[in-house]
Structures are given as structure tokens and as C-alpha cells.
Write a protein that holds these residues in place. Structure first.
Motif, PDB file in Angstrom:
ATOM      1  N   PRO A 172       0.656  -1.180  -0.049  1.00 43.43           N
ATOM      2  CA  PRO A 172      -0.160  -0.118   0.076  1.00 43.43           C
ATOM      3  C   PRO A 172       0.948   1.143  -0.097  1.00 43.43           C
ATOM      4  O   PRO A 172       2.050   1.448   0.591  1.00 43.43           O
ATOM      5  CB  PRO A 172      -0.813  -0.079   1.152  1.00 43.43           C
ATOM      6  CG  PRO A 172      -0.005  -1.202   2.187  1.00 43.43           C
ATOM      7  CD  PRO A 172       0.607  -1.968   1.067  1.00 43.43           C
ATOM      8  N   ASP A 173       0.396   2.127  -0.849  1.00 47.72           N
ATOM      9  CA  ASP A 173       0.768   3.697  -0.515  1.00 47.72           C
ATOM     10  C   ASP A 173       0.331   4.295   0.530  1.00 47.72           C
ATOM     11  O   ASP A 173       1.223   5.277   1.043  1.00 47.72           O
ATOM     12  CB  ASP A 173       0.519   4.385  -1.894  1.00 47.72           C
ATOM     13  CG  ASP A 173       1.209   3.429  -3.214  1.00 47.72           C
ATOM     14  OD1 ASP A 173       2.377   3.637  -3.338  1.00 47.72           O
ATOM     15  OD2 ASP A 173       0.249   3.088  -4.134  1.00 47.72           O
ATOM     16  N   LEU A 174      -0.739   4.138   1.025  1.00 51.84           N
ATOM     17  CA  LEU A 174      -1.492   4.813   2.113  1.00 51.84           C
ATOM     18  C   LEU A 174      -2.006   3.770   2.935  1.00 51.84           C
ATOM     19  O   LEU A 174      -2.568   2.923   2.527  1.00 51.84           O
ATOM     20  CB  LEU A 174      -2.446   5.639   1.477  1.00 51.84           C
ATOM     21  CG  LEU A 174      -3.367   6.510   2.736  1.00 51.84           C
ATOM     22  CD1 LEU A 174      -2.800   7.228   3.578  1.00 51.84           C
ATOM     23  CD2 LEU A 174      -4.617   7.092   1.954  1.00 51.84           C
ATOM     24  N   SER A 205       3.505   1.648   5.131  1.00 55.08           N
ATOM     25  CA  SER A 205       3.104   2.612   4.171  1.00 55.08           C
ATOM     26  C   SER A 205       3.733   3.854   4.161  1.00 55.08           C
ATOM     27  O   SER A 205       3.921   4.482   5.084  1.00 55.08           O
ATOM     28  CB  SER A 205       1.347   2.716   4.363  1.00 55.08           C
ATOM     29  OG  SER A 205       0.820   1.452   4.462  1.00 55.08           O
ATOM     30  N   PRO A 206       3.981   4.675   3.095  1.00 51.96           N
ATOM     31  CA  PRO A 206       4.693   5.686   2.843  1.00 51.96           C
ATOM     32  C   PRO A 206       3.703   7.081   3.481  1.00 51.96           C
ATOM     33  O   PRO A 206       4.251   7.964   4.439  1.00 51.96           O
ATOM     34  CB  PRO A 206       4.749   5.976   1.569  1.00 51.96           C
ATOM     35  CG  PRO A 206       5.133   4.745   1.011  1.00 51.96           C
ATOM     36  CD  PRO A 206       3.986   3.565   1.731  1.00 51.96           C
ATOM     37  N   LEU A 207       2.378   6.888   3.218  1.00 50.22           N
ATOM     38  CA  LEU A 207       1.512   7.862   3.701  1.00 50.22           C
ATOM     39  C   LEU A 207       0.727   7.182   5.073  1.00 50.22           C
ATOM     40  O   LEU A 207       0.253   5.837   4.875  1.00 50.22           O
ATOM     41  CB  LEU A 207       0.474   8.067   2.740  1.00 50.22           C
ATOM     42  CG  LEU A 207       1.134   9.497   1.815  1.00 50.22           C
ATOM     43  CD1 LEU A 207       0.035   9.634   0.840  1.00 50.22           C
ATOM     44  CD2 LEU A 207       1.603  10.615   2.748  1.00 50.22           C
ATOM     45  N   ARG A 208       0.544   7.628   5.998  1.00 47.94           N
ATOM     46  CA  ARG A 208       0.004   7.000   7.136  1.00 47.94           C
ATOM     47  C   ARG A 208      -1.068   7.877   7.944  1.00 47.94           C
ATOM     48  O   ARG A 208      -0.839   8.977   8.087  1.00 47.94           O
ATOM     49  CB  ARG A 208       1.023   6.547   8.389  1.00 47.94           C
ATOM     50  CG  ARG A 208       2.168   6.001   7.665  1.00 47.94           C
ATOM     51  CD  ARG A 208       3.410   5.925   8.821  1.00 47.94           C
ATOM     52  NE  ARG A 208       4.639   5.336   8.004  1.00 47.94           N
ATOM     53  CZ  ARG A 208       5.794   5.563   8.515  1.00 47.94           C
ATOM     54  NH1 ARG A 208       5.967   6.041   9.245  1.00 47.94           N
ATOM     55  NH2 ARG A 208       6.712   4.581   7.769  1.00 47.94           N
ATOM     56  N   ARG A 216      -2.055   5.533  22.045  1.00 47.19           N
ATOM     57  CA  ARG A 216      -1.657   5.131  23.043  1.00 47.19           C
ATOM     58  C   ARG A 216      -0.797   3.869  22.748  1.00 47.19           C
ATOM     59  O   ARG A 216       0.004   3.253  23.671  1.00 47.19           O
ATOM     60  CB  ARG A 216      -2.866   4.710  24.040  1.00 47.19           C
ATOM     61  CG  ARG A 216      -3.599   3.760  23.093  1.00 47.19           C
ATOM     62  CD  ARG A 216      -4.896   3.264  23.951  1.00 47.19           C
ATOM     63  NE  ARG A 216      -4.659   2.266  25.081  1.00 47.19           N
ATOM     64  CZ  ARG A 216      -5.090   0.993  25.211  1.00 47.19           C
ATOM     65  NH1 ARG A 216      -5.851   0.630  24.403  1.00 47.19           N
ATOM     66  NH2 ARG A 216      -4.536   0.440  26.214  1.00 47.19           N
ATOM     67  N   TRP A 217      -0.576   3.214  21.452  1.00 47.63           N
ATOM     68  CA  TRP A 217      -0.137   2.205  21.084  1.00 47.63           C
ATOM     69  C   TRP A 217       1.181   2.413  20.558  1.00 47.63           C
ATOM     70  O   TRP A 217       2.066   1.611  20.181  1.00 47.63           O
ATOM     71  CB  TRP A 217      -0.930   1.252  19.999  1.00 47.63           C
ATOM     72  CG  TRP A 217      -2.150   0.843  20.839  1.00 47.63           C
ATOM     73  CD1 TRP A 217      -3.220   1.126  20.613  1.00 47.63           C
ATOM     74  CD2 TRP A 217      -1.980  -0.562  21.585  1.00 47.63           C
ATOM     75  NE1 TRP A 217      -4.049   0.544  21.305  1.00 47.63           N
ATOM     76  CE2 TRP A 217      -3.513  -0.582  21.993  1.00 47.63           C
ATOM     77  CE3 TRP A 217      -1.272  -1.129  22.178  1.00 47.63           C
ATOM     78  CZ2 TRP A 217      -3.998  -1.559  22.771  1.00 47.63           C
ATOM     79  CZ3 TRP A 217      -1.564  -2.243  22.844  1.00 47.63           C
ATOM     80  CH2 TRP A 217      -2.813  -2.398  23.184  1.00 47.63           C
ATOM     81  N   GLY A 218       1.663   4.005  20.588  1.00 44.44           N
ATOM     82  CA  GLY A 218       2.825   4.360  19.810  1.00 44.44           C
ATOM     83  C   GLY A 218       3.007   4.271  18.203  1.00 44.44           C
ATOM     84  O   GLY A 218       3.524   3.368  17.832  1.00 44.44           O
ATOM     85  N   LEU A 219       2.286   5.409  17.782  1.00 48.03           N
ATOM     86  CA  LEU A 219       2.291   5.257  16.259  1.00 48.03           C
ATOM     87  C   LEU A 219       3.551   5.492  15.748  1.00 48.03           C
ATOM     88  O   LEU A 219       4.245   6.342  16.165  1.00 48.03           O
ATOM     89  CB  LEU A 219       1.103   6.136  15.704  1.00 48.03           C
ATOM     90  CG  LEU A 219      -0.214   6.077  16.158  1.00 48.03           C
ATOM     91  CD1 LEU A 219      -1.058   7.280  15.947  1.00 48.03           C
ATOM     92  CD2 LEU A 219      -0.822   4.686  15.553  1.00 48.03           C
ATOM     93  N   PRO A 220       3.795   4.876  14.356  1.00 45.86           N
ATOM     94  CA  PRO A 220       4.984   5.175  13.492  1.00 45.86           C
ATOM     95  C   PRO A 220       5.089   6.780  13.486  1.00 45.86           C
ATOM     96  O   PRO A 220       4.183   7.443  13.322  1.00 45.86           O
ATOM     97  CB  PRO A 220       4.998   4.295  12.410  1.00 45.86           C
ATOM     98  CG  PRO A 220       3.950   3.378  12.687  1.00 45.86           C
ATOM     99  CD  PRO A 220       2.938   3.938  13.677  1.00 45.86           C
ATOM    100  N   GLU A 221       6.382   6.947  13.212  1.00 46.42           N
ATOM    101  CA  GLU A 221       6.752   8.412  13.029  1.00 46.42           C
ATOM    102  C   GLU A 221       5.863   8.907  11.740  1.00 46.42           C
ATOM    103  O   GLU A 221       6.184   8.195  10.693  1.00 46.42           O
ATOM    104  CB  GLU A 221       8.172   8.842  13.031  1.00 46.42           C
ATOM    105  CG  GLU A 221       8.335  10.251  12.791  1.00 46.42           C
ATOM    106  CD  GLU A 221       9.962  10.558  12.980  1.00 46.42           C
ATOM    107  OE1 GLU A 221      10.622  11.543  12.500  1.00 46.42           O
ATOM    108  OE2 GLU A 221      10.660   9.697  12.999  1.00 46.42           O
ATOM    109  N   GLY A 222       5.414  10.166  11.625  1.00 47.17           N
ATOM    110  CA  GLY A 222       4.834  10.437  10.363  1.00 47.17           C
ATOM    111  C   GLY A 222       3.323  10.441  10.126  1.00 47.17           C
ATOM    112  O   GLY A 222       2.631  10.578   9.306  1.00 47.17           O
TER     113      GLY A 222
END
Length: 426
Positions: A172-174, A205-208, A216-222
Motif C-alpha cells: 500500500p501507498d497509504l 506505508s509511505p502515507l499513514r 496510546r499504542w505508539g504510532l510510527p513517526e509521520g
């Protein structure tokens, strides 16, 4: 947007590393259930929990299959060592040939509604219904036209490692992640394991984009967030959950949706956030979303004999029950709830059902609990009735529902509680 793609046995052999038989024919479709074979389709003989697909290969050929992709050599076949891995390779090859944007949607709840909202808002093709497994995704890419600007795919998992396979296939791109909740615990073991698997979508995914509560689960940066929370990057406002429609404001515009519930509102908000993230016209996206109609089995309103029935039988989990009750609470009383078993909750399933029963009785005047935990759910609760099966519930329903103004019907897909509503639909 679909296309008629024909793939030769030699090309399939190169992609899958297989050995074609002398009578193998070009394939125009891909199926894994021999009953769905139409002339010209490739049949993939996948291993099953009870029987290997090889047992149905001759039936597929008799129905006109172009070839069988499986571990056995045959004249009208393509022999591969591992049909499942071959299917993943085929899906990735088909995906690589699609030049448009691919948006992948996952989550414990709300992923199908969100997928459909994204597809409507962007006017992109999407996987059908809740077909979110590698075979279904491979078939989707087989028929996806390269002229489409983008596509939306739903990614569903119920075991460790499955998300890795889906990401390998769909690239996925997004990535859009809706929720992390106690679902598929039998296969995944714990809520932490659910989170670990689901968050892989965002990391790949490049776009998130994720619901704001998932921080609260610690989302990936960006990762950008959406939700009815001022802290969200894409924030909705003034949410009104009615019994007839759903309203909220976004980017200075009030949306009036014909679909009900917080989940529907969040799906629409995720679609608007996606449109903005991709630089699309948010106004056009909002207009498309306002034309959405309730899908069968998802807070679908049915009126009969002076009673409003909310058919939410598509599926059930503790979080989804809570969201459905939020809508029922805004409907006319007296209110009733038919709640069936919530599947795949693991060793603590009874606790989750008893907690759900408490929520039901806090909202409804009457409850009809159905399934293996029904007796425990009804015990000691005035106004609660238990039925061991859907058939027993069907017999009780006419008397039980008499005098109720609004009734919510909800349960896991395996119970097919929509059977209770067949007479009402008629």
C-alpha cells in the motif's frame, strides 16, 4: 473499474516458478472454490483446514477451468510446490503492474465501512464486501484496470504473520488504521498482539493515517490522525448521532449522512482526511459521502408494525456493540436488543459477554440473548431472556418484541441473525 485480463500458462509459469502441463489454457479469471469456476478461470488448489483444494481439481476442470494451479502435475495444470505462496507471488506481480495509488485499510472494527467510504469519497474501485484475504485481493488486482487513479483494499487478519503476507501482496501507498480492539483473540492471543500485527500496516506505508485514539499504542513517526477530538490532525466537530441520520462538521461544512452510528461518522471522517491528505477536493468528497446508503446488516433501519428494527447483524465485537447501543439510545422507547454470541474472543469470552450484557440492560428495556453465553447473560437481569439458538430466538421473537418501538439486532456473522428479520423484510 475492471478489465478482462487474459494470462497465458507460460507467463503464469514464469511468475509462479511453476511447470505448465501441455493442455493448460490461457486464464481470464482466478478462483479458489470449484463451485465458482466458470469457463476460462484458473483454479488455485489451496490447502484448507479440513480438505486440500486438490480434492476439487477434477470438479473445477469439469466446469471449464483453464488450468489448475496446484502441487500435482496434470495435463491441464500448472504444478507449483506451494500453492499458497504461489498465490501471494501472483498477487504481488499483479499489484506491481498497477500504476495507481493503493490505499490499504485495516482495523479491529470499522475497516469495511471505512474502505467503502474511501472508495465513495475518492471514486476509486475497492474490494467487494469484506473480501480481505490473499485469494480475494489477488483476484481483485487481476481484474483491476490500470486506468484507475487508485484503489482501496481491505486487509483482514486473524493469525500472527498474516499482515506481513497481505502487505507483501498489496504494497500500500497509504495505510489507514481504524481501531485496535479485542477481536480475533483466539488466533492472535492478546490485545497487545492485535496491536503489534495491525500497526505493521502503518509502518509499511509511505502515507499513514490512524484514528487519534491509537496514539496510546505508539504510532510510527509521520502518522497523521483523525477523529472527533481537537487533538487530531483531521478533526471532526459537532457530532450528532441520530436515529435517522448522522451529522458532523468538517472543514467548515456540515455533513448529513444517511448511514447511522459513530462508526459510520468515523468512516466518513477518515475518507475526508484521506482526500485532504492526497490533495483531492474535500468538497466533492463530502458530496459523494452524503449519498451513501446503509449497507445490509450495518445499522440498517427496517420498519414493520410500528417498530423500528436496526439490523446490525453483519458482525459483532464488544466495541461494536457499544457503538450500536449508542445509536439505539437515541431511538424511541421502549427499546429492545437481540444480541448473539460474539465470536473469537478467546479464553475471556464469557467475561466480555457479561460486560456486554450490562451495557445492553443499561440502554434497553428488554433483551434477548442468543447463543452459548445467553443463559449467563440473562441470569439475574430483569427484562432479559435467553435463547440457546437462532431457531429458538425466532420462535420467541414475536411475543418478546410486542410493544417495543425500537429493536437492535446484533451478533457475529457466523450466527446469521439476519434470519430473524426475514419475516419482517417480507
Amino acid at each position: 473499474m475492471t478489465q478482462t485480463r487474459e494470462v497465458s500458462p507460460m507467463l503464469l509459469a514464469r511468475v509462479l516458478g511453476g511447470r505448465p502441463g501441455p493442455d493448460a489454457r490461457p486464464a481470464r479469471d482466478l478462483v479458489w472454490d470449484s463451485r465458482a469456476v466458470e469457463p476460462g478461470a484458473a483454479f488455485v488448489a489451496l490447502p484448507g483446514t479440513r480438505t486440500h483444494g486438490e480434492a476439487y481439481a477434477e470438479d473445477a476442470l469439469a466446469r471449464g477451468a483453464a488450468l489448475v494451479i496446484g502441487p500435482q502435475a496434470r495435463d491441464r495444470g500448472l504444478q507449483v510446490d506451494d500453492p499458497y505462496r504461489a498465490l501471494l507471488r501472483l498477487g504481488r506481480w499483479l499489484r506491481t503492474g498497477f500504476p495507481g495509488v493503493v490505499a490499504g485499510v485495516s482495523g479491529s472494527v470499522g475497516k469495511t465501512s471505512t474502505k467503502e467510504a474511501l472508495a465513495r469519497a475518492l471514486d476509486w474501485p475497492a474490494t467487494e464486501g469484506n473480501l480481505n484475504t490473499p485469494p480475494a485481493l489477488t483476484r481483485f488486482f487481476w481484474h483491476l484496470s490500470p486506468d484507475a487513479e487508485g484503489a482501496v483494499v481491505e486487509l483482514g487478519i486473524d493469525r500472527p504473520g498474516e499482515m506481513d503476507e497481505l502487505l507483501e501482496l498489496t504494497a500500500p501507498d497509504l495505510g489507514v488504521l481504524t481501531a485496535i480492539a479485542p477481536v480475533h483473540l483466539e488466533g492472535l492471543g492478546s490485545l497487545e498482539a492485535v496491536a503489534r500485527e495491525k500497526l505493521k500496516l502503518l509502518a509499511a506505508s509511505p502515507l499513514r493515517l490512524a484514528h487519534v485514539d491509537l496514539r496510546r499504542w505508539g504510532l510510527p513517526e509521520g502518522t497523521r490522525t483523525y477523529g472527533f477530538d481537537p487533538a487530531a490532525d483531521f478533526a471532526g466537530e459537532a457530532l450528532e448521532l441520530g436515529c435517522a441520520e448522522t451529522r458532523f462538521r468538517y472543514a467548515g461544512r456540515t455533513l448529513r449522512l444517511g448511514v447511522l452510528g459513530r462508526g459510520a461518522a468515523l468512516a466518513a471522517l477518515a475518507a475526508l482526511a484521506t482526500a485532504e491528505l492526497l490533495g483531492r477536493d474535500v468538497r466533492v468528497a463530502a458530496e459523494r459521502l452524503e449519498a451513501l446508503k446503509p449497507a445490509p446488516g450495518r445499522l440498517e433501519p427496517l420498519r414493520a408494525g410500528g417498530t423500528l428494527w436496526l439490523n446490525d447483524s453483519y458482525n459483532a465485537s464488544p466495541k461494536a456493540v457499544e457503538a450500536a447501543l449508542e445509536v439505539l439510545a437515541r431511538c424511541p422507547g421502549p427499546r429492545g436488543v437481540v444480541l448473539g454470541t460474539m465470536r473469537e474472543l478467546g479464553p475471556e469470552a464469557e467475561r466480555w459477554h457479561l460486560e456486554a450484557a450490562e451495557r445492553v440492560m443499561a440502554t434497553a428495556d428488554r433483551a434477548l440473548f442468543v447463543g452459548e453465553f445467553a443463559a449467563a447473560m440473562a441470569a439475574g437481569r430483569p427484562g432479559a431472556t435467553a435463547a440457546a439458538s437462532v431457531e429458538e430466538a425466532s420462535e420467541r421473537l414475536p411475543d418478546w418484541s410486542r410493544g417495543l418501538a425500537s429493536v437492535l439486532v446484533k451478533g457475529s456473522r457466523a450466527l446469521a441473525l439476519e434470519r430473524l428479520l426475514e419475516g419482517i423484510r417480507a
